[in-house]
Motif scaffolding. Structure first.
Motif, PDB file in Angstrom:
ATOM      1  N   ALA A  37       0.831  -1.207   0.000  1.00 52.39           N
ATOM      2  CA  ALA A  37       0.000   0.000   0.000  1.00 52.39           C
ATOM      3  C   ALA A  37       0.865   1.258   0.000  1.00 52.39           C
ATOM      4  O   ALA A  37       0.594   2.230  -0.715  1.00 52.39           O
ATOM      5  CB  ALA A  37      -0.922  -0.003   1.216  1.00 52.39           C
ATOM      6  N   ILE A  38       1.914   1.235   0.794  1.00 48.03           N
ATOM      7  CA  ILE A  38       2.816   2.392   0.850  1.00 48.03           C
ATOM      8  C   ILE A  38       3.473   2.620  -0.508  1.00 48.03           C
ATOM      9  O   ILE A  38       3.536   3.742  -1.011  1.00 48.03           O
ATOM     10  CB  ILE A  38       3.888   2.185   1.932  1.00 48.03           C
ATOM     11  CG1 ILE A  38       3.247   2.158   3.319  1.00 48.03           C
ATOM     12  CG2 ILE A  38       4.924   3.298   1.875  1.00 48.03           C
ATOM     13  CD1 ILE A  38       4.196   1.723   4.423  1.00 48.03           C
ATOM     14  N   LYS A  39       3.968   1.536  -1.112  1.00 41.99           N
ATOM     15  CA  LYS A  39       4.632   1.649  -2.407  1.00 41.99           C
ATOM     16  C   LYS A  39       3.670   2.163  -3.482  1.00 41.99           C
ATOM     17  O   LYS A  39       4.060   2.947  -4.356  1.00 41.99           O
ATOM     18  CB  LYS A  39       5.231   0.309  -2.817  1.00 41.99           C
ATOM     19  CG  LYS A  39       6.406  -0.112  -1.939  1.00 41.99           C
ATOM     20  CD  LYS A  39       6.921  -1.498  -2.303  1.00 41.99           C
ATOM     21  CE  LYS A  39       8.067  -1.902  -1.398  1.00 41.99           C
ATOM     22  NZ  LYS A  39       8.567  -3.271  -1.693  1.00 41.99           N
ATOM     23  N   ALA A  40       2.416   1.739  -3.414  1.00 39.58           N
ATOM     24  CA  ALA A  40       1.423   2.210  -4.389  1.00 39.58           C
ATOM     25  C   ALA A  40       1.160   3.691  -4.212  1.00 39.58           C
ATOM     26  O   ALA A  40       1.031   4.439  -5.195  1.00 39.58           O
ATOM     27  CB  ALA A  40       0.126   1.422  -4.229  1.00 39.58           C
ATOM     28  N   VAL A  77       3.247   5.907  -2.955  1.00 35.76           N
ATOM     29  CA  VAL A  77       4.450   6.609  -3.409  1.00 35.76           C
ATOM     30  C   VAL A  77       4.507   6.648  -4.937  1.00 35.76           C
ATOM     31  O   VAL A  77       4.807   7.673  -5.542  1.00 35.76           O
ATOM     32  CB  VAL A  77       5.703   5.928  -2.827  1.00 35.76           C
ATOM     33  CG1 VAL A  77       6.965   6.447  -3.506  1.00 35.76           C
ATOM     34  CG2 VAL A  77       5.787   6.155  -1.323  1.00 35.76           C
ATOM     35  N   GLN A  78       4.190   5.514  -5.572  1.00 38.64           N
ATOM     36  CA  GLN A  78       4.243   5.435  -7.024  1.00 38.64           C
ATOM     37  C   GLN A  78       3.244   6.386  -7.674  1.00 38.64           C
ATOM     38  O   GLN A  78       3.504   6.934  -8.754  1.00 38.64           O
ATOM     39  CB  GLN A  78       3.971   3.999  -7.475  1.00 38.64           C
ATOM     40  CG  GLN A  78       4.177   3.770  -8.966  1.00 38.64           C
ATOM     41  CD  GLN A  78       3.996   2.303  -9.339  1.00 38.64           C
ATOM     42  OE1 GLN A  78       3.596   1.486  -8.513  1.00 38.64           O
ATOM     43  NE2 GLN A  78       4.314   1.972 -10.583  1.00 38.64           N
ATOM     44  N   SER A  79       2.117   6.624  -7.019  1.00 34.19           N
ATOM     45  CA  SER A  79       1.090   7.499  -7.589  1.00 34.19           C
ATOM     46  C   SER A  79       1.555   8.950  -7.707  1.00 34.19           C
ATOM     47  O   SER A  79       0.973   9.738  -8.446  1.00 34.19           O
ATOM     48  CB  SER A  79      -0.181   7.440  -6.732  1.00 34.19           C
ATOM     49  OG  SER A  79       0.011   8.104  -5.492  1.00 34.19           O
ATOM     50  N   LEU A  80       2.632   9.310  -6.986  1.00 35.33           N
ATOM     51  CA  LEU A  80       3.140  10.690  -7.021  1.00 35.33           C
ATOM     52  C   LEU A  80       3.976  10.963  -8.267  1.00 35.33           C
ATOM     53  O   LEU A  80       4.264  12.120  -8.578  1.00 35.33           O
ATOM     54  CB  LEU A  80       3.985  10.950  -5.768  1.00 35.33           C
ATOM     55  CG  LEU A  80       3.246  10.827  -4.430  1.00 35.33           C
ATOM     56  CD1 LEU A  80       4.248  10.897  -3.282  1.00 35.33           C
ATOM     57  CD2 LEU A  80       2.193  11.902  -4.291  1.00 35.33           C
ATOM     58  N   ASN A  81       4.406   9.902  -8.957  1.00 37.24           N
ATOM     59  CA  ASN A  81       5.262  10.053 -10.147  1.00 37.24           C
ATOM     60  C   ASN A  81       6.507  10.883  -9.847  1.00 37.24           C
ATOM     61  O   ASN A  81       6.910  11.750 -10.624  1.00 37.24           O
ATOM     62  CB  ASN A  81       4.470  10.686 -11.307  1.00 37.24           C
ATOM     63  CG  ASN A  81       3.378   9.777 -11.820  1.00 37.24           C
ATOM     64  OD1 ASN A  81       3.583   8.574 -11.971  1.00 37.24           O
ATOM     65  ND2 ASN A  81       2.206  10.346 -12.074  1.00 37.24           N
ATOM     66  N   ASP A  82       7.084  10.646  -8.685  1.00 36.37           N
ATOM     67  CA  ASP A  82       8.283  11.363  -8.256  1.00 36.37           C
ATOM     68  C   ASP A  82       9.382  10.335  -8.003  1.00 36.37           C
ATOM     69  O   ASP A  82       9.305   9.558  -7.051  1.00 36.37           O
ATOM     70  CB  ASP A  82       7.987  12.145  -6.969  1.00 36.37           C
ATOM     71  CG  ASP A  82       9.226  12.827  -6.395  1.00 36.37           C
ATOM     72  OD1 ASP A  82      10.274  12.834  -7.069  1.00 36.37           O
ATOM     73  OD2 ASP A  82       9.141  13.346  -5.265  1.00 36.37           O
ATOM     74  N   PRO A  83      10.406  10.292  -8.842  1.00 39.88           N
ATOM     75  CA  PRO A  83      11.452   9.264  -8.679  1.00 39.88           C
ATOM     76  C   PRO A  83      12.253   9.411  -7.396  1.00 39.88           C
ATOM     77  O   PRO A  83      12.960   8.495  -7.001  1.00 39.88           O
ATOM     78  CB  PRO A  83      12.346   9.478  -9.912  1.00 39.88           C
ATOM     79  CG  PRO A  83      12.129  10.906 -10.294  1.00 39.88           C
ATOM     80  CD  PRO A  83      10.686  11.185  -9.988  1.00 39.88           C
ATOM     81  N   TYR A  84      12.158  10.569  -6.738  1.00 35.95           N
ATOM     82  CA  TYR A  84      12.952  10.815  -5.547  1.00 35.95           C
ATOM     83  C   TYR A  84      12.185  10.594  -4.248  1.00 35.95           C
ATOM     84  O   TYR A  84      12.740  10.714  -3.167  1.00 35.95           O
ATOM     85  CB  TYR A  84      13.521  12.238  -5.582  1.00 35.95           C
ATOM     86  CG  TYR A  84      14.307  12.504  -6.837  1.00 35.95           C
ATOM     87  CD1 TYR A  84      15.396  11.709  -7.175  1.00 35.95           C
ATOM     88  CD2 TYR A  84      13.946  13.529  -7.708  1.00 35.95           C
ATOM     89  CE1 TYR A  84      16.111  11.935  -8.339  1.00 35.95           C
ATOM     90  CE2 TYR A  84      14.657  13.762  -8.870  1.00 35.95           C
ATOM     91  CZ  TYR A  84      15.732  12.970  -9.182  1.00 35.95           C
ATOM     92  OH  TYR A  84      16.445  13.191 -10.334  1.00 35.95           O
ATOM     93  N   THR A  85      10.890  10.319  -4.347  1.00 33.19           N
ATOM     94  CA  THR A  85      10.115   9.928  -3.175  1.00 33.19           C
ATOM     95  C   THR A  85       9.981   8.414  -3.206  1.00 33.19           C
ATOM     96  O   THR A  85       9.492   7.864  -4.192  1.00 33.19           O
ATOM     97  CB  THR A  85       8.732  10.594  -3.175  1.00 33.19           C
ATOM     98  OG1 THR A  85       8.882  12.007  -3.004  1.00 33.19           O
ATOM     99  CG2 THR A  85       7.860  10.052  -2.057  1.00 33.19           C
ATOM    100  N   GLU A  86      10.432   7.753  -2.143  1.00 33.37           N
ATOM    101  CA  GLU A  86      10.406   6.299  -2.158  1.00 33.37           C
ATOM    102  C   GLU A  86      10.343   5.716  -0.750  1.00 33.37           C
ATOM    103  O   GLU A  86      10.745   6.353   0.229  1.00 33.37           O
ATOM    104  CB  GLU A  86      11.616   5.730  -2.891  1.00 33.37           C
ATOM    105  CG  GLU A  86      12.956   6.108  -2.314  1.00 33.37           C
ATOM    106  CD  GLU A  86      14.109   5.521  -3.099  1.00 33.37           C
ATOM    107  OE1 GLU A  86      14.045   4.317  -3.450  1.00 33.37           O
ATOM    108  OE2 GLU A  86      15.074   6.255  -3.364  1.00 33.37           O
ATOM    109  N   PHE A  87       9.816   4.513  -0.692  1.00 35.92           N
ATOM    110  CA  PHE A  87       9.749   3.746   0.551  1.00 35.92           C
ATOM    111  C   PHE A  87      10.875   2.728   0.535  1.00 35.92           C
ATOM    112  O   PHE A  87      11.092   2.039  -0.460  1.00 35.92           O
ATOM    113  CB  PHE A  87       8.392   3.040   0.659  1.00 35.92           C
ATOM    114  CG  PHE A  87       8.323   2.018   1.756  1.00 35.92           C
ATOM    115  CD1 PHE A  87       8.220   2.417   3.081  1.00 35.92           C
ATOM    116  CD2 PHE A  87       8.365   0.658   1.468  1.00 35.92           C
ATOM    117  CE1 PHE A  87       8.159   1.471   4.104  1.00 35.92           C
ATOM    118  CE2 PHE A  87       8.302  -0.288   2.477  1.00 35.92           C
ATOM    119  CZ  PHE A  87       8.204   0.125   3.807  1.00 35.92           C
ATOM    120  N   MET A  88      11.614   2.635   1.656  1.00 36.80           N
ATOM    121  CA  MET A  88      12.714   1.675   1.764  1.00 36.80           C
ATOM    122  C   MET A  88      12.527   0.838   3.016  1.00 36.80           C
ATOM    123  O   MET A  88      12.358   1.401   4.114  1.00 36.80           O
ATOM    124  CB  MET A  88      14.061   2.402   1.832  1.00 36.80           C
ATOM    125  CG  MET A  88      14.485   3.057   0.536  1.00 36.80           C
ATOM    126  SD  MET A  88      16.040   3.984   0.695  1.00 36.80           S
ATOM    127  CE  MET A  88      15.407   5.537   1.358  1.00 36.80           C
TER     128      MET A  88
END
Length: 491
Positions: A73-76, A78-89
């Motif tokens: 859910a978190i990754k989805a 983050v992906q919806s923002l279309n920002d390559p520099y925002t990410e979950f690790m």
């Protein structure tokens, strides 16, 4: 968030010097901030998300766990923002991120290269497992554990050698005509983040690979060593292919050249300017040259942009990457992290960096040409460039730049820009002759065309022997595998 960088004592702890700090990498300018518990953010939307999470984790036929669904859910989101520099690790990914920042990995401590002969050892690091086991430079790796090394899997050799810390790996090498089988433990290896050389002519050279926690301290210590030399006349800072690192490290490096002033401006989503300041810095009353290329990003661009805006350095090379957004790192549960873009940064004079980059004052193409041209500007007069397989040195200094040379038609051909740089000549394309004209100072131009020139891909190469005949200051020896190019001072 306001942050100030001052000249610091090397004895001080990095984390004790600054209560609030930001990190910056190719994909991040980050600050570690602990999040309150999830319940503090409870709302109707979060209740709904929690309901879905509980239903799926308890009812879905797949047996998906709550943790796995939560990560998805978190990754989805983050992906919806279309920002390559925002990410979950997750915890492992965060550990890898920190390791890459500090140039740490688990292995045996060798640098390998690929040639037509196979995979060979270019360098064995001091105090490494490889050194203790007896591996040497120029050894050819023919087997790792039970895997024979072939042209098909040669690219995977590094992954075969690295692995879990304190596990063993067996490497079979060919040394001359003899094979040896050596077993060694995998250990944590730290690659250098700053390398240096002091060249004839009083030129200090600093190669910064990453802005890690202690790279600024190494940088300053080496620079102080240069400054203590009576003949020190200029400095070259090489930031090419440097993806970034800690913002505080870039700030402290900048404080060696800039007194009290702004390092960068940061602009929030509301347009608020939160400048990051340098306090108590100093200056270097000598020519400074900074090498950058298209892979110089983030903290590299912060340092280069500040030195350029304050006119304390000449920026040379090609346009930089253009990573000018700021991220915060938020600490989540289970050791995971959320990196979120929160700001954009600009240079001290307000020039945007994001998707724009830093435009060099002196545009130079080709890595070896860039290095030679800048070293000449800095004061190096005599050059000796040697290539042994893929290892290249300039005046005895090992460099990451390649020496573009080929052997065809019974001749040795070298990239025209490299030859021009070695001879201290200006190069000009002559379309009528389909060749190049090279001029040294006020001397008569020399034209190379016809069978003296060759296109290799998109690049123009010159007959090295014909070049040596035309420029007495230049000499060429050896073959393409073991090549020496040298030039004496241009009078």
């Amino acid at each position: 968030m306001k942050v100030a960088f001052a000249q610091k004592s090397r004895a001080a702890s990095s984390k004790s010097r600054m209560p609030v700090w930001k990190k910056i990498g190719l994909s991040a300018v980050v600050a570690t901030i602990a999040l309150p518990s999830w319940s503090a953010y409870a709302s109707e939307s979060s209740d709904r998300l929690q309901q879905v999470l509980e239903i799926l984790s308890t009812s879905h036929v797949s047996g998906a766990t709550e943790e796995a669904l939560s990560d998805a859910a978190i990754k989805a989101m983050v992906q919806s923002l279309n920002d390559p520099y925002t990410e979950f690790m997750d915890k492992k990914q965060w550990s890898q991120f920190e390791g890459s920042l500090a140039r740490n990995y688990v292995g045996v401590g060798i640098l390998i290269s690929h040639t037509a002969e196979g995979v060979y050892i270019e360098q064995v690091f001091k105090n490494s497992s490889a050194e203790a086991a007896g591996l040497r430079a120029d050894d050819i790796i023919v087997k790792v554990n039970d895997t024979e090394i072939t042209p098909e899997n040669a690219k995977d050799v590094a992954t075969y050698i690295t692995g879990e810390e304190n596990t063993n790996v067996t490497i079979t090498i060919l040394r001359g005509t003899e094979k040896s089988v050596l077993t060694m433990p995998r250990k944590a290896v730290s690659l250098p983040v700053v390398e240096s050389a002091y060249l004839d002519g009083g030129v200090g050279y600093l190669r910064v690979y990453s802005f890690s926690d202690n790279s600024d301290e190494q940088f300053t210590e080496i620079l102080e060593g240069f400054r203590a030399k009576s003949g020190f006349r200029s400095l070259v800072i090489d930031l090419r292919d440097n993806p970034g690192g800690l913002l505080e490290s870039a700030g402290y490096m900048a404080s060696n050249f800039i007194k009290d002033n702004i390092l960068i401006h940061t602009k929030t989503r509301n347009g608020t300017d939160n400048p990051v300041n340098i306090v108590g810095g100093t200056t270097l009353p000598l020519p400074v040259y900074v090498l950058v290329n298209e892979n110089s990003a983030s903290a590299s661009e912060i340092l280069a942009g500040a030195l350029q805006d304050y006119k304390v350095a000449v920026i040379a090379g090609t346009n930089t990457y253009g990573k000018g957004s700021v991220q915060n790192i938020y600490s989540l549960s289970e050791g995971s992290k959320l990196k979120v873009t929160i700001e954009e940064y600009l240079t001290p004079l307000g020039h945007p960096v994001n998707k724009v980059g830093i435009k060099p004052d002196l545009l130079l193409e080709g890595s070896m040409n860039q290095l030679l041209q800048v070293l000449r500007l800095a004061g190096v007069k005599d050059f000796k460039v040697e290539k042994n397989r893929s290892v290249v040195t300039v005046n005895g200094m090992k460099v990451d730049d390649t020496l573009p040379a080929v052997e065809e038609d019974g001749k040795l051909w070298v990239h025209s820009r490299v030859l021009a740089a070695l001879a201290g000549a200006e190069l000009k394309w002559i379309s009528d002759s389909q060749g190049v004209e090279l001029t040294v100072k006020d001397q008569t131009p020399v034209l190379f065309s016809g069978n003296q020139v060759k296109m290799v891909g998109d690049y123009l190469f010159l007959d090295a022997a014909a070049f040596a005949d035309s420029f007495p200051s230049f000499k060429v020896e050896g073959t393409v595998s073991h090549l020496v190019l040298s030039s004496s001072a241009v009078n």
